[in-house]
Design a protein around this motif. Sequence first.
Motif, PDB file in Angstrom:
ATOM      1  N   SER A   5       0.802  -1.223   0.000  1.00 50.49           N
ATOM      2  CA  SER A   5       0.000   0.000   0.000  1.00 50.49           C
ATOM      3  C   SER A   5       0.834   1.271   0.000  1.00 50.49           C
ATOM      4  CB  SER A   5      -0.931   0.014   1.220  1.00 50.49           C
ATOM      5  OG  SER A   5      -0.185   0.038   2.429  1.00 50.49           O
ATOM      6  N   LYS A   6       2.105   1.173   0.355  1.00 48.45           N
ATOM      7  CA  LYS A   6       2.955   2.360   0.494  1.00 48.45           C
ATOM      8  C   LYS A   6       4.014   2.395  -0.612  1.00 48.45           C
ATOM      9  CE  LYS A   6       2.306   2.928   5.477  1.00 48.45           C
ATOM     10  NZ  LYS A   6       1.166   2.011   5.548  1.00 48.45           N
ATOM     11  N   TYR A   7       4.008   3.488  -1.365  1.00 42.75           N
ATOM     12  CA  TYR A   7       4.949   3.718  -2.456  1.00 42.75           C
ATOM     13  C   TYR A   7       5.539   5.117  -2.296  1.00 42.75           C
ATOM     14  CZ  TYR A   7       2.891  -0.407  -4.693  1.00 42.75           C
ATOM     15  OH  TYR A   7       2.461  -1.673  -4.979  1.00 42.75           O
ATOM     16  N   PRO A   8       6.437   5.314  -1.330  1.00 47.56           N
ATOM     17  CA  PRO A   8       6.925   6.659  -1.015  1.00 47.56           C
ATOM     18  C   PRO A   8       7.620   7.365  -2.173  1.00 47.56           C
ATOM     19  CG  PRO A   8       8.223   4.965   0.105  1.00 47.56           C
ATOM     20  CD  PRO A   8       7.018   4.288  -0.440  1.00 47.56           C
ATOM     21  N   ASN A  38       0.406   5.942  -3.033  1.00 40.58           N
ATOM     22  CA  ASN A  38      -0.040   4.987  -2.016  1.00 40.58           C
ATOM     23  C   ASN A  38      -1.411   4.412  -2.349  1.00 40.58           C
ATOM     24  OD1 ASN A  38       2.316   5.459  -0.666  1.00 40.58           O
ATOM     25  ND2 ASN A  38       1.419   6.661   0.975  1.00 40.58           N
ATOM     26  N   GLU A  49      -4.406   2.876  -0.235  1.00 40.39           N
ATOM     27  CA  GLU A  49      -5.012   2.515   1.053  1.00 40.39           C
ATOM     28  C   GLU A  49      -5.810   1.223   0.949  1.00 40.39           C
ATOM     29  OE1 GLU A  49      -6.763   5.841   3.362  1.00 40.39           O
ATOM     30  OE2 GLU A  49      -6.197   7.056   1.622  1.00 40.39           O
ATOM     31  N   GLU A  54      -3.857  -1.992   1.715  1.00 40.63           N
ATOM     32  CA  GLU A  54      -3.652  -2.261   3.144  1.00 40.63           C
ATOM     33  C   GLU A  54      -4.879  -2.935   3.730  1.00 40.63           C
ATOM     34  OE1 GLU A  54      -2.343   0.032   7.278  1.00 40.63           O
ATOM     35  OE2 GLU A  54      -2.827   1.193   5.482  1.00 40.63           O
ATOM     36  N   ASP A 108       4.148  -4.033   2.242  1.00 42.67           N
ATOM     37  CA  ASP A 108       4.927  -2.813   2.022  1.00 42.67           C
ATOM     38  C   ASP A 108       6.412  -3.106   1.861  1.00 42.67           C
ATOM     39  OD1 ASP A 108       2.532  -1.434   2.115  1.00 42.67           O
ATOM     40  OD2 ASP A 108       2.637  -1.121   4.265  1.00 42.67           O
ATOM     41  N   SER A 150       7.291  -1.874  -3.101  1.00 46.14           N
ATOM     42  CA  SER A 150       7.159  -0.649  -2.317  1.00 46.14           C
ATOM     43  C   SER A 150       8.292   0.343  -2.540  1.00 46.14           C
ATOM     44  CB  SER A 150       7.067  -1.001  -0.827  1.00 46.14           C
ATOM     45  OG  SER A 150       6.813   0.141  -0.045  1.00 46.14           O
TER      46      SER A 150
END
Length: 335
Positions: free
Chosen positions: A86-89, A94, A96, A99, A123, A178
């Motif tokens: 869910s997190k792709y900095p 991202n 949600e 997640e 992630d 991620s």
Amino acid sequence: MHFLWRGFLIFILTIPSLGGAVVVTGNQESGICQNGAMVHNEYCRFFIYYRNAKADKLDIRISDALQIPDQDASKTRAIGLIIAISKYPALNANLEAAEVDGKRLANFLIYGQKFDEVILLKDQDATAENIDYFLKDYLPARGEMFNKKARLLIAYSGHGRFGTQDGLSSKQPAFVLSHASDIDGSKDMYEMPALNRQLNILAKRYFHVLTLVNACFGSGLYGMTTGAGNSNAYSKPGAIAIAAGDNKTEVYSLNKEKGSVFFDLIINGVTSGVADERYGKSYMVKVDGKKEFYAGITRTLSLFVYLNDRYIDVNQELADRGQTLRLSDAWIGST
């Protein structure tokens, strides 16, 4: 309602919150976790659930399908590998809903489906190295321990990358990990054809293998396969994959609190029994030589038909509200 994949799934239960009580930690003995999972300490934390050998009898729907006449639970194993990103900095993209999918699938497999092992890579932990460890080392070895009577479910929710093989470029369709910083690059990608090749190997070591993919362009997973079969023949070995959409289309979440449309429909359809009109609530088995009804199962092809029928309903609801968004048909194929 159980889901025994090629197959089918099992219990109609209210699914409680997973919380953190079942997280596995390692001990000081190399190659084994505190609960008995046979991996080195660095991998123990990914087993969010692990059941030691059971003394009780196997659920009769499973023993019936796998042809284990004495209902000996030690002769089979249900293993789930969930990959939820869910997190792709670095991409500022991202998800949600992914997640939510990871949490709901974990609850579904542990409490609803009574799986014996559930592995969650989420992630930053869903690296190519960790994915390869489970797909290429742990899961093949685990399958062989149960004389091809174990069942395996692999689920992915996260970004997917479109593949181009038009003669001018040969970018492979891929699951985006991620840490990815370049959607067109090769770093921090897990190519879909690579998963297909490994699924083919796993299929020879398990009775049922079901792969569920919620990713844009997720049908890039399918490669060249050999042979044919019947994905509703749950008492026969088989390996099937269902993708949320085709290889040229994005997939969606319409309510991020429910996760993706794909996994929301699967979990609800199996749990309620409506995903299999014939056997969803009235699977017939023999007990002591007599026929009787016992709860239900959801066969894979029936689940696929249910998904596409519900997609039609969702698309009609979107059209009625004046929205232009439409869901692609789900895809199914042998692996």
